[in-house]
Scaffold this active site. Structure first.
Site, PDB file in Angstrom:
ATOM      1  N   HIS A 128      58.651  21.985  37.179  1.00 19.24           N
ATOM      2  CA  HIS A 128      58.523  20.693  37.732  1.00 19.24           C
ATOM      3  C   HIS A 128      57.021  20.314  38.055  1.00 19.24           C
ATOM      4  CE1 HIS A 128      58.875  17.973  41.248  1.00 19.24           C
ATOM      5  NE2 HIS A 128      60.017  17.572  41.116  1.00 19.24           N
ATOM      6  N   ASP A 205      58.994  29.186  42.298  1.00 19.77           N
ATOM      7  CA  ASP A 205      59.665  27.958  42.998  1.00 19.77           C
ATOM      8  C   ASP A 205      61.012  28.186  43.033  1.00 19.77           C
ATOM      9  OD1 ASP A 205      60.666  25.476  43.355  1.00 19.77           O
ATOM     10  OD2 ASP A 205      59.615  24.426  41.505  1.00 19.77           O
ATOM     11  N   GLN A 208      65.720  25.200  43.085  1.00 22.98           N
ATOM     12  CA  GLN A 208      66.849  25.058  42.590  1.00 22.98           C
ATOM     13  C   GLN A 208      67.759  26.318  42.505  1.00 22.98           C
ATOM     14  OE1 GLN A 208      67.998  22.115  41.651  1.00 22.98           O
ATOM     15  NE2 GLN A 208      66.020  21.146  41.866  1.00 22.98           N
ATOM     16  N   LYS A 231      67.420  20.284  49.462  1.00 26.25           N
ATOM     17  CA  LYS A 231      68.518  20.762  48.053  1.00 26.25           C
ATOM     18  C   LYS A 231      69.420  21.843  48.738  1.00 26.25           C
ATOM     19  CE  LYS A 231      64.390  19.626  44.958  1.00 26.25           C
ATOM     20  NZ  LYS A 231      65.037  18.353  44.672  1.00 26.25           N
ATOM     21  N   CYS A 369      60.448  14.615  36.806  1.00 29.94           N
ATOM     22  CA  CYS A 369      59.131  15.298  36.957  1.00 29.94           C
ATOM     23  C   CYS A 369      58.904  16.346  36.409  1.00 29.94           C
ATOM     24  CB  CYS A 369      59.313  15.566  38.706  1.00 29.94           C
ATOM     25  SG  CYS A 369      59.463  14.095  39.649  1.00 29.94           S
TER      26      CYS A 369
END
Length: 411
Positions: A128, A205, A208, A231, A369
């Site tokens: 991302h 990261d 997700q 999220k 993104c």
């Protein structure tokens, strides 16, 4: 240790999410944009509402009852998040507005003071923008460079290439736990082990990953882990940065202001200990009350049940989409979360998404993104259907039926 959860009752779960009951353009809503932001159960909505109705005050600034209640809720969310990712200490959890702020904190407070000309930051092609642009900004200021490890056509990281790129000039490695476009689950534990051998810190990261699977930062072995609340059923403007204590202790504050200090004089300022030295200003207190409620909700269901349902849903949706002539799926990793990016021959992604919306189906179109990933596949954009544990097989069928309908209009 997580208590045993009740049997997975999809109808009961869906009843907890008010927005899933609405219609769009006269059609029942099919919400398949969960990688963008998840829907919120009434338990989270009520936690935020209850804060403003009963406990609204600022944190850490007042000894009155409301101030103590607000502070208790805010710090309680820190405790809940620390348990959620199995952090060794609550003092290693910095509360932020989300992954973007968390990564920028590491970029400017950890990386920038250490970088010099000739150094490098290693990331991957599937990242991302939030895990690319901050590194480019600090690299430009320091004379360092940003390198990207390649992926294969299935959307899987080429692990041996990533390891080859862990050369001595690399001062920080960064990767997504799960790709927001492809759903690919990266082998974080293996990469972290290789980074430790070379003394290279690893930032992950986790935006997700945390909505779909249990995360244990100690077992992963990384140095930094970033999470976005919205999220994972929680309100927007919430998130965390987990970092090893030795990193947080060595990092200077990124933002300056109230509540991150011990004493301010014009001759100099002494700062609070981590994590508070990174939390200047008034935070999203009500939002973090919602975070704690979201974590409670996940635990009431259990990730074993979530994983099982989402994997079945992904397999079913993928099989149904493969039946459609001219449809290309991007990302066929063996280990992936319920995210499907695709295109139809002869149709623009935005046109498809617009027409699907008229059928009540919410999906994401665009570059997500992730421009470098789009460039890798040679496309300007894709359509992305991202599923969650509250989605159903019937919604998949409605989605496919809508896709077939709009396909005829565009062909």
């Amino acid at each position: 240790m997580q208590a045993s959860a009740p049997a997975f009752d999809l109808a009961r779960i869906r009843a907890d999410f008010p927005l899933l009951a609405r219609s769009v353009h006269g059609k029942p809503l099919v919400y398949f944009d969960n990688a963008n932001t998840s829907q919120k159960p009434h338990q989270v909505i009520e936690a935020v509402d209850r804060h403003y109705r009963e406990h609204n005050a600022n944190v850490a600034r007042a000894v009155h009852q409301l101030g103590e209640e607000a502070t208790s809720a805010y710090e309680g969310a820190r405790d809940a998040l620390a348990r959620f990712i199995n952090a060794p200490s609550r003092n290693e959890v910095v509360l932020t507005s989300g992954t973007t702020q968390s990564i920028n904190l590491v970029a400017y407070s950890y990386a920038l003071p250490r970088l010099k000309p000739g150094d490098a930051i290693l990331t991957t092609v599937m990242e991302h923008h939030a895990n690319i642009v901050p590194w480019q900004l600090v690299a430009a200021r320091s004379g360092a460079t940003v390198k990207a490890a390649p992926i294969n056509e299935r959307g899987e990281l080429i692990v041996e290439k990533f390891i080859e790129l862990l050369t001595p000039e690399v001062k920080l490695a960064c990767m997504a736990h799960v790709s927001n476009v492809l759903g690919t689950v990266n082998p974080v534990r293996e990469i972290a082990k290789e980074c430790r051998k070379r003394g290279i810190p690893l930032l992950v990261d986790g935006s997700q990953a945390v909505p779909h699977r249990p995360v244990d930062v100690q077992a992963l072995g990384c140095d930094f882990y970033a999470v976005t609340g919205h999220k994972m059923l929680a309100p927007t403007g919430t998130g965390l940065l987990w970092a090893k204590k030795e990193h947080l202790d060595a990092m200077p504050p990124f933002f300056g202001g109230g509540e991150m200090i011990r004493e301010v004089k014009f001759s100099g300022t002494t700062f609070a200990e981590a994590p508070h030295k990174f939390e200047a200003g008034t935070p999203n207190i009500a939002g973090f009350a919602g975070v704690a409620a979201a974590i409670d909700y996940y635990q009431s269901i259990g990730f074993d049940a979530i994983l099982a349902h989402e994997r079945e849903l992904l397999d079913y949706a993928s099989a149904r989409l493969r039946e459609i002539p001219g449809l290309r799926i991007f990302g066929e990793a063996v280990d992936k979360e319920p995210v499907i990016s695709f295109l139809l021959d002869g149709a623009q992604a935005t046109d498809l998404a617009t027409l699907l919306d008229l059928e009540g189906v919410a999906v994401r179109s665009g570059h997500h993104c992730a421009h470098p990933l789009m460039q890798f596949y040679g496309v300007p954009a894709t359509l992305r259907a991202s599923l969650a544990f509250y989605n159903t097989h019937e919604e998949v069928d409605a989605f496919v039926a809508a896709l077939l309908k709009v396909r005829k209009l565009l062909m």
